[in-house]
Each structure stands twice: as C-alpha cells, then as structure tokens.
Design a protein around this motif. Structure first.
Motif, PDB file in Angstrom:
ATOM      1  N   TRP A 370      11.613  17.178 -27.300  1.00 26.86           N
ATOM      2  CA  TRP A 370      12.810  16.576 -26.690  1.00 26.86           C
ATOM      3  C   TRP A 370      13.760  17.694 -26.289  1.00 26.86           C
ATOM      4  O   TRP A 370      13.971  18.620 -27.074  1.00 26.86           O
ATOM      5  CB  TRP A 370      13.515  15.648 -27.677  1.00 26.86           C
ATOM      6  CG  TRP A 370      12.701  14.457 -28.065  1.00 26.86           C
ATOM      7  CD1 TRP A 370      11.769  14.408 -29.054  1.00 26.86           C
ATOM      8  CD2 TRP A 370      12.724  13.168 -27.459  1.00 26.86           C
ATOM      9  NE1 TRP A 370      11.215  13.156 -29.104  1.00 26.86           N
ATOM     10  CE2 TRP A 370      11.786  12.367 -28.135  1.00 26.86           C
ATOM     11  CE3 TRP A 370      13.452  12.583 -26.409  1.00 26.86           C
ATOM     12  CZ2 TRP A 370      11.552  11.029 -27.809  1.00 26.86           C
ATOM     13  CZ3 TRP A 370      13.221  11.255 -26.087  1.00 26.86           C
ATOM     14  CH2 TRP A 370      12.280  10.490 -26.776  1.00 26.86           C
ATOM     15  N   PHE A 371      14.326  17.554 -25.098  1.00 27.11           N
ATOM     16  CA  PHE A 371      15.287  18.564 -24.667  1.00 27.11           C
ATOM     17  C   PHE A 371      16.691  18.152 -25.105  1.00 27.11           C
ATOM     18  O   PHE A 371      17.520  17.708 -24.303  1.00 27.11           O
ATOM     19  CB  PHE A 371      15.200  18.761 -23.147  1.00 27.11           C
ATOM     20  CG  PHE A 371      13.918  19.443 -22.738  1.00 27.11           C
ATOM     21  CD1 PHE A 371      13.763  20.812 -22.911  1.00 27.11           C
ATOM     22  CD2 PHE A 371      12.864  18.714 -22.222  1.00 27.11           C
ATOM     23  CE1 PHE A 371      12.580  21.447 -22.563  1.00 27.11           C
ATOM     24  CE2 PHE A 371      11.677  19.336 -21.873  1.00 27.11           C
ATOM     25  CZ  PHE A 371      11.537  20.703 -22.050  1.00 27.11           C
ATOM     26  N   CYS A 372      16.921  18.250 -26.405  1.00 28.22           N
ATOM     27  CA  CYS A 372      18.255  17.972 -26.958  1.00 28.22           C
ATOM     28  C   CYS A 372      18.348  18.681 -28.307  1.00 28.22           C
ATOM     29  O   CYS A 372      17.325  19.109 -28.860  1.00 28.22           O
ATOM     30  CB  CYS A 372      18.473  16.467 -27.133  1.00 28.22           C
ATOM     31  SG  CYS A 372      17.379  15.696 -28.323  1.00 28.22           S
ATOM     32  N   ASP A 373      19.567  18.796 -28.831  1.00 30.16           N
ATOM     33  CA  ASP A 373      19.724  19.380 -30.162  1.00 30.16           C
ATOM     34  C   ASP A 373      19.189  18.408 -31.206  1.00 30.16           C
ATOM     35  O   ASP A 373      19.198  17.195 -30.986  1.00 30.16           O
ATOM     36  CB  ASP A 373      21.211  19.664 -30.445  1.00 30.16           C
ATOM     37  CG  ASP A 373      21.705  20.837 -29.604  1.00 30.16           C
ATOM     38  OD1 ASP A 373      20.901  21.769 -29.377  1.00 30.16           O
ATOM     39  OD2 ASP A 373      22.863  20.802 -29.151  1.00 30.16           O
ATOM     40  N   VAL A 385      16.943   6.567 -24.543  1.00 28.97           N
ATOM     41  CA  VAL A 385      17.331   6.446 -23.132  1.00 28.97           C
ATOM     42  C   VAL A 385      18.425   7.466 -22.802  1.00 28.97           C
ATOM     43  O   VAL A 385      18.391   8.109 -21.746  1.00 28.97           O
ATOM     44  CB  VAL A 385      17.808   4.998 -22.814  1.00 28.97           C
ATOM     45  CG1 VAL A 385      18.461   4.922 -21.441  1.00 28.97           C
ATOM     46  CG2 VAL A 385      16.640   4.024 -22.907  1.00 28.97           C
ATOM     47  N   GLN A 386      19.367   7.654 -23.697  1.00 29.91           N
ATOM     48  CA  GLN A 386      20.472   8.604 -23.448  1.00 29.91           C
ATOM     49  C   GLN A 386      19.926  10.021 -23.238  1.00 29.91           C
ATOM     50  O   GLN A 386      20.340  10.731 -22.332  1.00 29.91           O
ATOM     51  CB  GLN A 386      21.462   8.620 -24.623  1.00 29.91           C
ATOM     52  CG  GLN A 386      22.190   7.315 -24.857  1.00 29.91           C
ATOM     53  CD  GLN A 386      22.746   6.716 -23.565  1.00 29.91           C
ATOM     54  OE1 GLN A 386      23.319   7.420 -22.736  1.00 29.91           O
ATOM     55  NE2 GLN A 386      22.538   5.409 -23.383  1.00 29.91           N
ATOM     56  N   VAL A 387      18.960  10.422 -24.076  1.00 29.23           N
ATOM     57  CA  VAL A 387      18.412  11.781 -23.975  1.00 29.23           C
ATOM     58  C   VAL A 387      17.548  11.914 -22.715  1.00 29.23           C
ATOM     59  O   VAL A 387      17.567  12.941 -22.030  1.00 29.23           O
ATOM     60  CB  VAL A 387      17.591  12.130 -25.238  1.00 29.23           C
ATOM     61  CG1 VAL A 387      16.973  13.509 -25.117  1.00 29.23           C
ATOM     62  CG2 VAL A 387      18.468  12.057 -26.480  1.00 29.23           C
ATOM     63  N   LEU A 388      16.799  10.842 -22.403  1.00 32.09           N
ATOM     64  CA  LEU A 388      15.874  10.911 -21.262  1.00 32.09           C
ATOM     65  C   LEU A 388      16.605  11.024 -19.925  1.00 32.09           C
ATOM     66  O   LEU A 388      16.081  11.590 -18.973  1.00 32.09           O
ATOM     67  CB  LEU A 388      14.962   9.670 -21.250  1.00 32.09           C
ATOM     68  CG  LEU A 388      13.991   9.558 -22.431  1.00 32.09           C
ATOM     69  CD1 LEU A 388      13.215   8.251 -22.392  1.00 32.09           C
ATOM     70  CD2 LEU A 388      13.013  10.728 -22.428  1.00 32.09           C
ATOM     71  N   LYS A 389      17.828  10.502 -19.884  1.00 34.76           N
ATOM     72  CA  LYS A 389      18.607  10.480 -18.634  1.00 34.76           C
ATOM     73  C   LYS A 389      18.690  11.835 -17.964  1.00 34.76           C
ATOM     74  O   LYS A 389      18.628  11.947 -16.747  1.00 34.76           O
ATOM     75  CB  LYS A 389      20.034  10.022 -18.956  1.00 34.76           C
ATOM     76  CG  LYS A 389      20.285   8.561 -18.761  1.00 34.76           C
ATOM     77  CD  LYS A 389      21.777   8.338 -18.985  1.00 34.76           C
ATOM     78  CE  LYS A 389      22.063   6.868 -19.244  1.00 34.76           C
ATOM     79  NZ  LYS A 389      23.378   6.710 -19.879  1.00 34.76           N
ATOM     80  N   SER A 391      16.856  14.739 -18.866  1.00 39.24           N
ATOM     81  CA  SER A 391      15.820  15.636 -19.370  1.00 39.24           C
ATOM     82  C   SER A 391      15.089  16.371 -18.241  1.00 39.24           C
ATOM     83  O   SER A 391      14.709  15.757 -17.249  1.00 39.24           O
ATOM     84  CB  SER A 391      14.801  14.816 -20.169  1.00 39.24           C
ATOM     85  OG  SER A 391      13.732  15.649 -20.525  1.00 39.24           O
ATOM     86  N   PRO A 392      14.852  17.677 -18.405  1.00 38.41           N
ATOM     87  CA  PRO A 392      14.077  18.418 -17.389  1.00 38.41           C
ATOM     88  C   PRO A 392      12.558  18.299 -17.621  1.00 38.41           C
ATOM     89  O   PRO A 392      11.798  19.135 -17.154  1.00 38.41           O
ATOM     90  CB  PRO A 392      14.548  19.862 -17.609  1.00 38.41           C
ATOM     91  CG  PRO A 392      14.882  19.935 -19.057  1.00 38.41           C
ATOM     92  CD  PRO A 392      15.320  18.562 -19.494  1.00 38.41           C
ATOM     93  N   TYR A 393      12.132  17.269 -18.343  1.00 40.75           N
ATOM     94  CA  TYR A 393      10.737  17.165 -18.771  1.00 40.75           C
ATOM     95  C   TYR A 393       9.749  17.166 -17.589  1.00 40.75           C
ATOM     96  O   TYR A 393       8.653  17.732 -17.694  1.00 40.75           O
ATOM     97  CB  TYR A 393      10.545  15.900 -19.612  1.00 40.75           C
ATOM     98  CG  TYR A 393       9.169  15.800 -20.218  1.00 40.75           C
ATOM     99  CD1 TYR A 393       8.877  16.421 -21.424  1.00 40.75           C
ATOM    100  CD2 TYR A 393       8.164  15.098 -19.575  1.00 40.75           C
ATOM    101  CE1 TYR A 393       7.615  16.351 -21.970  1.00 40.75           C
ATOM    102  CE2 TYR A 393       6.893  15.023 -20.118  1.00 40.75           C
ATOM    103  CZ  TYR A 393       6.622  15.646 -21.316  1.00 40.75           C
ATOM    104  OH  TYR A 393       5.366  15.574 -21.852  1.00 40.75           O
ATOM    105  N   ALA A 394      10.139  16.527 -16.458  1.00 40.28           N
ATOM    106  CA  ALA A 394       9.197  16.426 -15.326  1.00 40.28           C
ATOM    107  C   ALA A 394       8.774  17.825 -14.869  1.00 40.28           C
ATOM    108  O   ALA A 394       7.602  18.068 -14.550  1.00 40.28           O
ATOM    109  CB  ALA A 394       9.828  15.651 -14.183  1.00 40.28           C
ATOM    110  N   ASP A 412       8.494   9.899 -22.699  1.00 42.99           N
ATOM    111  CA  ASP A 412       8.454   8.942 -23.801  1.00 42.99           C
ATOM    112  C   ASP A 412       7.039   8.796 -24.357  1.00 42.99           C
ATOM    113  O   ASP A 412       6.760   7.934 -25.177  1.00 42.99           O
ATOM    114  CB  ASP A 412       9.065   7.593 -23.399  1.00 42.99           C
ATOM    115  CG  ASP A 412       8.503   7.058 -22.109  1.00 42.99           C
ATOM    116  OD1 ASP A 412       7.455   7.556 -21.677  1.00 42.99           O
ATOM    117  OD2 ASP A 412       9.110   6.135 -21.529  1.00 42.99           O
ATOM    118  N   ASN A 413       6.125   9.636 -23.878  1.00 34.02           N
ATOM    119  CA  ASN A 413       4.762   9.647 -24.408  1.00 34.02           C
ATOM    120  C   ASN A 413       4.585  10.777 -25.418  1.00 34.02           C
ATOM    121  O   ASN A 413       5.562  11.233 -26.004  1.00 34.02           O
ATOM    122  CB  ASN A 413       3.790   9.766 -23.235  1.00 34.02           C
ATOM    123  CG  ASN A 413       2.671   8.771 -23.384  1.00 34.02           C
ATOM    124  OD1 ASN A 413       1.901   8.863 -24.317  1.00 34.02           O
ATOM    125  ND2 ASN A 413       2.586   7.827 -22.467  1.00 34.02           N
TER     126      ASN A 413
END
Ligand SMILES: Cc1ncc(COP(=O)(O)O)c(C=O)c1O
Length: 450
Positions: A370-373, A385-389, A391-394, A412-413
């Motif tokens: 996860w790209f968060c603390d 949902v808040q973290v995914l908003k 996120s540079p994951y793509a 989310d996988n």
C-alpha cells in the motif's frame, strides 16, 4: 528481447469476434486493468509464465490462488493423469477417491467433521448459505463490505460499492455488483463494515431472530489481504455461537494457502461451516463445503439438496489428495511465508527509499503493498477506498510487468506466492521494483522536501 504485447493484442482482437468480451472472466479484461490488452498465456512452469509474445515473467498471480504448488506441479499432474488413464475422468457415481480426499480435508481442519465437494468457490458458498438457512430456519445473511463470496445473485453484492450508493458507514445499503441481480435478494442481506465488533454485536442483538449466518473472509484476501483486528474474529465466533447464528468462514482464498490448517488454524478458531476451493486442488476445479456434523448431516438426511453432475469427480478428488499430500511436507509453508515476508518488507523499503510512503498487509503467501504510511493502513472497505484514491499503483504494476514481473493490475488484489517461488525470484523482483520506483519517482516527484 524488448517487452512487447503485439501478439496478445492481436489475439484479443480476434477473440472479441466470437468470445464474449474476449476473455473468460471479467478479472482478465482491460476493464480490470489489463491494458493495452489481456496477457495471452503460452505456458507456465513453477513460478514462471511465458506469454504469446515470448515475454517471461515471475508470476505472482498464481491463477488467482489455485497454483499453490506453482504451474504444472508434477506430483498433482502425474496423479490426475494416471487416474484418468487407468480409471476414467467421470463416473457421477461413488468411488474411493472422494473418501480419501474427504479424510485428508477433515484431518487438516478440526472444524470440519464432514465435508462435501463442489467445483467452484461461488457454488460452495451457495451451499453453505443454504445449509445455514436450513439449520437455523432463518433467512438473513450478514456479510461485509469489500468481501467477495463469488458471483451468484445471492452473494454478489457490496463488493466494491460506490460510496454514494452504499450510504452511511454504520448502516450500509446492499448494492448489487451487476445488472440482472433481482433487487429483492438485497432484502435478505445485512451489510456491515468489517472489523467493527460493536456494530456486529448491536446488529446481532437486535436482529438475531432473522439472521441465519454471518459470512466472512477470515483474512480479507479480496482487499489486499487486510488482517482482522486482534480479537475481532474471536468475538465474532462468540457472538454467533451465543445467538443461534451460523458462522461461515469463506476460506476459498485463504484455505491451504496461509497455513496447512487454513486461516482458522492460524487464529485457533472453529467456524461452524467453511468453504474451500483454489489451493486445495493445485490448479484443478475442486471446491468444498464442510463443518459441524450436525449441520452437514442435513445433507445426509436429504433435508438439504446437494446435487451436481461434476461433484467429486476422480479428476478433482485425486488432485485434492495429491495437493494436500504435497502441502503436508515439512517446511513447505515456512519457506513460502519467509520468502513472501522478505519480498513485502523489501518492497516497502525500496518504495520508502524512493520517497513513496509504503506499508504492506497480509501474510507472506498473500500480501499487498500500500502506498501509505503504516498509520493509514486500511482495515475495511471504506478506509481502503481513501488510500486507493491517490495511489500510484497503476504505474508500479506497469513498471513491473514490462520488466518481467507479473502482478494483478488492481491494487485491491494480491501478490500470491507458491511453494516454487525461490530466493532468486524474490531478488529479481526486488531489483525490478527498484528500477520501477526510480522511474515512478522521475515521472511523479514525491512531496517536495522529502
Ligand atoms: C473468498 C472467495 N470466495 C469465493 C470466491 C469465488 O470462487 P470461484 O471463483 O471459484 O467461484 C472467491 C474467488 O476469488 C474468493 O476469493
């Protein structure tokens, strides 16, 4: 050879003419993030996959979970082929292999006194819910936002609901995940946020006369492997037991993946019913529902109908026997767990060094970055949902893929490991991740001053 997707794109264009959507399941489609086209596979071996364009990947999809022993596990394939060649692929009659497979499952899972086989997780969940309703004489199902229990009309609700449609956190509305699902089925569901024991307690106390079951993924594999808060599942076990509510652990994903005795063994809990599939048969379409004899005996007595032409075929039952035997070898899970934890920690460290906040959730054999603390690590659907908003994951996914590491395009996988992943795979993945983070940093400089 430079990374290319020309053949996959061509095959996708061909497929769409006659093959609805061009893929066999929505999770493989561009809508699920597979751009510019789905990956068309040539072959797999162990922890590696080759696609139609000749790209070789370290594979962390593991077919969505079943390939716990990697691609083409010799012991399982040999056993299944031998059974087909010497005995047959289908009898739709009773045979000894189903007894042996049932014994193996019951030996590993103390909560499973009796078991019956099936062919998909979706179907096993349906059976479990029917058993719970028949046993309690009640109708309503408590399920949690963000969990996935298959695609049936009854269960495919509130998996990824738009928040505007889902309403208030403390009293979420049931939101169907597809057109074509009768609205009336929503009335048989009580949807709750996960990891909130107070709300579960209030709901059960107020509505116990109508609740047949509570169903949960014990580790939220369908949302990055989020873990239950300490004591949450234990309290859920107590509450359900005290109020004549059947507790169903949906271990389709966690079963025989997170430990030989599944997530329930890890947490030392005994649900009333358990659904199993995926890792149980090393790549063959076996599933199962099992649990307390008193409930499972509703099948034996004929009070609950349990049919299915393909149930318990020699193919799937021999695959279960061979897979569970392999997984019973000493040290298998410890090795997989250690490699997964090393990889997850390594990814977090590299991301942080490149200036991205990062942490991970799950266990070694199934986890997500996860790209968060750490303090913002999600604990339920809405916090995710808040973290995914933002996120540079793509970009992370794309960078890994073009460098030969295959993970799911949706954050989310999960990263899924197998017993065939090696130290070398982990080191290669970390090297590739390092290059990817460097590229991401150049594209999207992190917060100024960091
Ligand atoms: C927890 C869980 N339950 C049920 C299912 C549905 O299983 P199947 O795809 O075999 O129908 C899945 C599939 O991913 C799952 O992860």
């Amino acid at each position: 050879m430079p990374y290319q997707t020309i053949k996959s794109q061509k095959l996708f264009a061909q497929a769409q003419a006659r093959f609805a959507g061009g893929v066999g399941s929505g999770t493989r489609s561009p809508a699920s993030g597979w751009v510019p086209s789905p990956v068309y596979v040539d072959r797999g071996e162990g922890s590696h996959l080759w696609d139609a364009d000749g790209n070789r990947y370290v594979d962390y999809l593991m077919a969505g979970g079943p390939l716990i022993l990697g691609h083409r596990p010799k012991a399982v394939i040999d056993r299944v082929c031998q059974v087909i060649q010497e005995r047959g692929s289908m009898f739709a009659l009773a045979h000894d292999l189903e007894i042996e497979a049932a014994m193996k499952v019951c030996q590993l899972l103390p909560s499973v006194e009796k078991v019956r086989f099936d062919n998909s997780g979706t179907s096993a969940v349906q059976r479990a819910v029917r058993l719970a309703r028949a046993y309690t004489g009640k109708t309503k199902i408590v399920r949690f936002e963000g969990h996935y229990h298959g695609w049936s009309d009854q269960m495919h609700w509130s998996n990824r609901p738009p928040l505007e449609a889902a309403g208030r956190r403390n009293a979420p509305r049931a939101v169907p995940n597809s057109n074509g699902i009768p609205e009336v089925l929503g009335k048989t569901l009580i949807v709750l946020p996960w990891n909130d024991i107070d709300l579960l307690e209030k709901t059960i106390q107020a509505r116990k006369h109508e609740i047949a079951c509570v169903i949960t993924e014990p580790i939220l594999g369908n949302l990055g492997g989020l873990l239950p808060k300490p004591g949450y599942l234990k309290a859920m076990r107590q509450l359900t037991a005290d109020n004549d509510v059947v507790l169903i652990f949906d271990e389709v994903l966690t079963g025989f993946r997170v430990a030989p005795e599944c997530a329930q063994g890890k947490f030392s809990l005994l649900p009333d019913l358990t659904t199993l599939a995926k890792a149980m048969a090393g790549g063959f379409p076996a599933a199962a529902v099992g649990g307390r004899a008193e409930i499972m005996d509703l099948i034996s007595s004929g009070e609950v109908m349990y049919g299915g032409t393909y149930n318990s075929s020699p193919i799937v039952t021999s695959a279960v026997i061979a897979t569970l035997s392999e997984l019973s070898q000493p040290g298998v899970f410890q090795k997989m767990e250690k490699l997964g934890v090393d990889l997850a920690n390594g990814l977090v460290e590299l991301a942080q060094r490149a200036g991205f906040p990062a942490c991970w959730s799950g266990v070694g054999s199934m986890f997500q970055l996860w790209f968060c603390d750490e303090s913002q690590l999600p604990y339920d659907y809405r916090s995710a949902v808040q973290v995914l908003k933002s996120s540079p994951y793509a970009k992370f996914w794309e960078g890994l893929m073009k460098r030969g590491v295959l993970v799911q395009p949706r954050q989310d996988n999960l990263f899924l490991l197998s017993t065939t992943h090696s130290e070398e795979d982990i080191q290669l993945t970390l090297q590739v991740a390092k290059e990817t983070f460097k590229e991401m940093k150049a594209l999207q400089p992190p917060v100024p001053g960091k």
